[in-house]
Design a protein around this motif. Structure first.
Motif, PDB file in Angstrom:
ATOM      1  N   ILE A 196       0.834  -1.194   0.000  1.00 36.85           N
ATOM      2  CA  ILE A 196       0.000   0.000   0.000  1.00 36.85           C
ATOM      3  C   ILE A 196       0.871   1.247   0.000  1.00 36.85           C
ATOM      4  N   ASN A 197       0.523   2.181  -0.896  1.00 34.92           N
ATOM      5  CA  ASN A 197       1.170   3.481  -0.935  1.00 34.92           C
ATOM      6  C   ASN A 197       0.087   4.528  -0.706  1.00 34.92           C
ATOM      7  N   CYS A 198       0.216   5.288   0.381  1.00 32.52           N
ATOM      8  CA  CYS A 198      -0.667   6.430   0.652  1.00 32.52           C
ATOM      9  C   CYS A 198       0.144   7.674   0.339  1.00 32.52           C
ATOM     10  N   PHE A 199      -0.466   8.623  -0.368  1.00 32.02           N
ATOM     11  CA  PHE A 199       0.283   9.808  -0.757  1.00 32.02           C
ATOM     12  C   PHE A 199      -0.643  11.004  -0.881  1.00 32.02           C
ATOM     13  N   ARG A 200      -0.030  12.182  -0.811  1.00 29.86           N
ATOM     14  CA  ARG A 200      -0.767  13.430  -0.973  1.00 29.86           C
ATOM     15  C   ARG A 200      -0.450  13.972  -2.366  1.00 29.86           C
ATOM     16  N   GLN A 201      -1.499  14.326  -3.097  1.00 33.40           N
ATOM     17  CA  GLN A 201      -1.310  14.947  -4.410  1.00 33.40           C
ATOM     18  C   GLN A 201      -2.413  15.968  -4.616  1.00 33.40           C
ATOM     19  N   ARG A 202      -2.048  17.099  -5.161  1.00 31.06           N
ATOM     20  CA  ARG A 202      -3.001  18.171  -5.446  1.00 31.06           C
ATOM     21  C   ARG A 202      -3.868  18.510  -4.232  1.00 31.06           C
TER      22      ARG A 202
END
Length: 144
Positions: free
Chosen positions: A122-128
Motif C-alpha cells: 500500500i502506498n498512501c500519498f498526498r497529491q493536489r
C-alpha cells in the motif's frame, strides 16, 4: 501522547469534479457491483480485489474507487469519494505513527496481510492537496 488534530479530515467541503483518466490508462466503463457502504469497510474491498483478480485498487478524492483487472481500470459502483471518505480509509489502515509520517512527508509505504485472502502493498500519498491510495495485491502463491 498528545491530542493533536488528525490531518485526515472527518468532514470537508464537497469533492472536486472527478478527475479524468490519463490517456495511457485504459478504463472499462462497466462498473463493478458492490454494496453501497463498502467504502467504510476497506477489508471487504480488499476481499473483492481477490474475487475479481484485481492487481490494484486505486482510491482518490473526487473519483470512484477502481480496480485494475487484466490491465484495465474498472470503477466500482460507488459514488465519487469525498475527502472524509478517503480520510476514514487512511485512519483504518495506518497506525498513528504511519499517519504522522504521511502528514510530515506526504507519503508512506507499507504492507498488510488479510489471512486467507492475500497480501497487499500500500502506498498512501498526498497529491493536489488531497490524499490517495494505491493498493497492489500480492499473490500468496508463487506461480510455476
Amino acid at each position: 501522547m498528545t491530542d493533536k488534530p488528525s490531518p485526515f479530515p472527518e468532514s470537508s467541503p464537497p469533492p472536486p469534479e472527478p478527475a479524468r483518466s490519463p490517456a495511457h490508462l485504459s478504463t472499462d466503463t462497466v462498473l463493478i457491483p458492490v454494496p453501497p457502504n463498502l467504502v467504510m469497510e476497506i477489508e471487504k474491498m480488499l476481499q473483492l480485489m481477490n474475487k475479481y483478480r484485481a492487481s490494484d485498487l486505486l482510491i482518490k478524492v473526487g473519483a470512484q474507487p477502481a480496480f485494475r483487472v487484466a490491465g484495465k481500470l474498472r470503477p466500482l459502483d460507488l459514488k465519487p469519494l469525498a475527502p472524509d471518505d478517503v480520510g476514514k480509509i487512511i485512519r483504518r489502515l495506518l497506525t498513528p505513527e504511519q499517519q504522522d509520517t504521511l502528514a510530515a512527508k506526504g507519503d508512506v509505504d507499507f504492507a498488510m496481510s488479510l489471512p486467507g485472502v492475500a497480501r497487499f502493498r500500500i502506498n498512501c500519498f498526498r497529491q493536489r492537496g488531497s490524499y490517495s491510495l494505491a493498493i497492489r495485491r500480492v499473490n500468496m502463491d508463487i506461480p510455476d
